[in-house]
Design a protein around this motif. Structure first.
Motif, PDB file in Angstrom:
ATOM      1  N   SER A  59     -47.002 -73.705  16.488  1.00  0.00           N
ATOM      2  CA  SER A  59     -47.907 -73.526  17.634  1.00  0.00           C
ATOM      3  C   SER A  59     -47.402 -72.418  18.551  1.00  0.00           C
ATOM      4  O   SER A  59     -48.193 -71.615  19.068  1.00  0.00           O
ATOM      5  CB  SER A  59     -48.019 -74.839  18.421  1.00  0.00           C
ATOM      6  OG  SER A  59     -48.540 -75.867  17.615  1.00  0.00           O
ATOM      7  N   GLY A  60     -46.087 -72.373  18.765  1.00  0.00           N
ATOM      8  CA  GLY A  60     -45.509 -71.321  19.605  1.00  0.00           C
ATOM      9  C   GLY A  60     -45.727 -69.937  19.031  1.00  0.00           C
ATOM     10  O   GLY A  60     -46.056 -68.986  19.752  1.00  0.00           O
ATOM     11  N   VAL A  61     -45.542 -69.812  17.708  1.00  0.00           N
ATOM     12  CA  VAL A  61     -45.777 -68.519  17.046  1.00  0.00           C
ATOM     13  C   VAL A  61     -47.251 -68.138  17.184  1.00  0.00           C
ATOM     14  O   VAL A  61     -47.586 -66.963  17.419  1.00  0.00           O
ATOM     15  CB  VAL A  61     -45.361 -68.591  15.565  1.00  0.00           C
ATOM     16  CG1 VAL A  61     -45.810 -67.340  14.818  1.00  0.00           C
ATOM     17  CG2 VAL A  61     -43.850 -68.751  15.446  1.00  0.00           C
ATOM     18  N   THR A  62     -48.135 -69.096  17.035  1.00  0.00           N
ATOM     19  CA  THR A  62     -49.568 -68.831  17.191  1.00  0.00           C
ATOM     20  C   THR A  62     -49.883 -68.309  18.582  1.00  0.00           C
ATOM     21  O   THR A  62     -50.642 -67.341  18.745  1.00  0.00           O
ATOM     22  CB  THR A  62     -50.373 -70.120  16.933  1.00  0.00           C
ATOM     23  OG1 THR A  62     -50.095 -70.606  15.617  1.00  0.00           O
ATOM     24  CG2 THR A  62     -51.864 -69.860  17.070  1.00  0.00           C
ATOM     25  N   LEU A  63     -49.301 -68.921  19.593  1.00  0.00           N
ATOM     26  CA  LEU A  63     -49.527 -68.475  20.969  1.00  0.00           C
ATOM     27  C   LEU A  63     -48.995 -67.061  21.186  1.00  0.00           C
ATOM     28  O   LEU A  63     -49.630 -66.236  21.855  1.00  0.00           O
ATOM     29  CB  LEU A  63     -48.853 -69.439  21.952  1.00  0.00           C
ATOM     30  CG  LEU A  63     -49.449 -70.850  22.041  1.00  0.00           C
ATOM     31  CD1 LEU A  63     -48.597 -71.727  22.937  1.00  0.00           C
ATOM     32  CD2 LEU A  63     -50.880 -70.783  22.556  1.00  0.00           C
ATOM     33  N   LEU A  64     -47.836 -66.769  20.613  1.00  0.00           N
ATOM     34  CA  LEU A  64     -47.250 -65.433  20.788  1.00  0.00           C
ATOM     35  C   LEU A  64     -48.103 -64.364  20.109  1.00  0.00           C
ATOM     36  O   LEU A  64     -48.242 -63.251  20.618  1.00  0.00           O
ATOM     37  CB  LEU A  64     -45.824 -65.409  20.229  1.00  0.00           C
ATOM     38  CG  LEU A  64     -44.794 -66.202  21.044  1.00  0.00           C
ATOM     39  CD1 LEU A  64     -43.475 -66.305  20.272  1.00  0.00           C
ATOM     40  CD2 LEU A  64     -44.559 -65.548  22.397  1.00  0.00           C
ATOM     41  N   LEU A  65     -48.661 -64.697  18.951  1.00  0.00           N
ATOM     42  CA  LEU A  65     -49.532 -63.744  18.261  1.00  0.00           C
ATOM     43  C   LEU A  65     -50.841 -63.532  19.020  1.00  0.00           C
ATOM     44  O   LEU A  65     -51.508 -62.505  18.851  1.00  0.00           O
ATOM     45  CB  LEU A  65     -49.840 -64.238  16.848  1.00  0.00           C
ATOM     46  CG  LEU A  65     -48.685 -64.229  15.853  1.00  0.00           C
ATOM     47  CD1 LEU A  65     -49.111 -64.848  14.531  1.00  0.00           C
ATOM     48  CD2 LEU A  65     -48.160 -62.807  15.631  1.00  0.00           C
ATOM     49  N   ALA A  66     -51.201 -64.499  19.864  1.00  0.00           N
ATOM     50  CA  ALA A  66     -52.492 -64.444  20.551  1.00  0.00           C
ATOM     51  C   ALA A  66     -52.408 -63.887  21.964  1.00  0.00           C
ATOM     52  O   ALA A  66     -53.444 -63.748  22.617  1.00  0.00           O
ATOM     53  CB  ALA A  66     -53.101 -65.849  20.597  1.00  0.00           C
ATOM     54  N   VAL A  67     -51.207 -63.571  22.457  1.00  0.00           N
ATOM     55  CA  VAL A  67     -51.121 -63.080  23.831  1.00  0.00           C
ATOM     56  C   VAL A  67     -51.887 -61.761  23.964  1.00  0.00           C
ATOM     57  O   VAL A  67     -51.812 -60.900  23.075  1.00  0.00           O
ATOM     58  CB  VAL A  67     -49.648 -62.875  24.274  1.00  0.00           C
ATOM     59  CG1 VAL A  67     -48.912 -64.201  24.351  1.00  0.00           C
ATOM     60  CG2 VAL A  67     -48.924 -61.915  23.347  1.00  0.00           C
TER      61      VAL A  67
END
Length: 200
Positions: A59-67
């Motif tokens: 989930s954290g990686v997903t958020l970072l890719l979506a910033v």
């Protein structure tokens, strides 16, 4: 000017230290809360803990890719004077302490679009579904609800810590700026002029 420069360096160091203490405090609080919330026999089923950590990382990686400010992580943006990371601690926490609405919307869009960008999000959804199902299967009654809550707590805190930590790293690099290069140069010079051990 010299005293002002030293004062700014010390103040920046104090802000960086406080920002690090905040994430360490969050980690500690999440660990204590998980231990208090999880069923007494949760240690006997470590897979719940592992699933929560993996779900949080995905989930954290997903958020970072979506910033929406992904370009600001380029070195050319980090080390530029008055760049996007030229923030004091309150400004950093306000802008990057938690994922913004635009980040969450971008993450949703990435999942809809599919492709490689959707892989971390898809994995996160799979793990976020697997953890609760495992909790419902392995426990009964009140323990089942406690296991579900502990899983969601650990997954969410892991995602938030990862998001915060990566932003903190970029912010600290910008904060150190010239002093980081000076430190690297100092270490390199020490290594270069260090006496070599005699191998013959």
């Amino acid at each position: 000017m010299e005293h002002g420069g030293i004062g700014m360096i010390l103040w920046g160091g104090a802000e960086a230290a406080l920002a690090i203490l905040l994430v360490l405090a969050l980690l500690r609080a999440a660990s204590v809360a998980y231990a208090a919330l999880a069923p007494a026999d949760a240690e006997a089923v470590p897979l719940l803990h592992v699933l929560a950590l993996c779900a949080g990382i995905a989930s954290g990686v997903t958020l970072l890719l979506a910033v929406p400010h992904g370009e600001s992580f380029r070195l050319s943006s980090i080390f530029v004077v008055q760049g996007p990371w030229s923030l004091d601690l309150p400004g950093f926490l306000l802008q990057h302490g938690l994922p913004g609405t635009a980040t969450l919307q971008n993450a949703r869009d990435l999942l809809r679009q599919g492709g490689l960008g959707a892989l971390p999000g898809g994995l996160a959804l799979l793990l976020l579904a697997t953890g609760p199902l495992a909790a419902l299967r392995w426990w009964r009654g009140w323990a089942r609800l406690r296991a579900l809550g502990a899983f969601l707590l650990l997954a969410a805190s892991t995602a938030l810590v990862l998001h915060y930590a990566i932003h903190l790293l970029a912010w600290m690099l910008a904060l150190l700026n010239f002093w980081l290069f000076a430190l690297v140069l100092f270490v390199f010079q020490r290594w270069r002029h260090a006496p070599r051990g005699g191998g013959h």
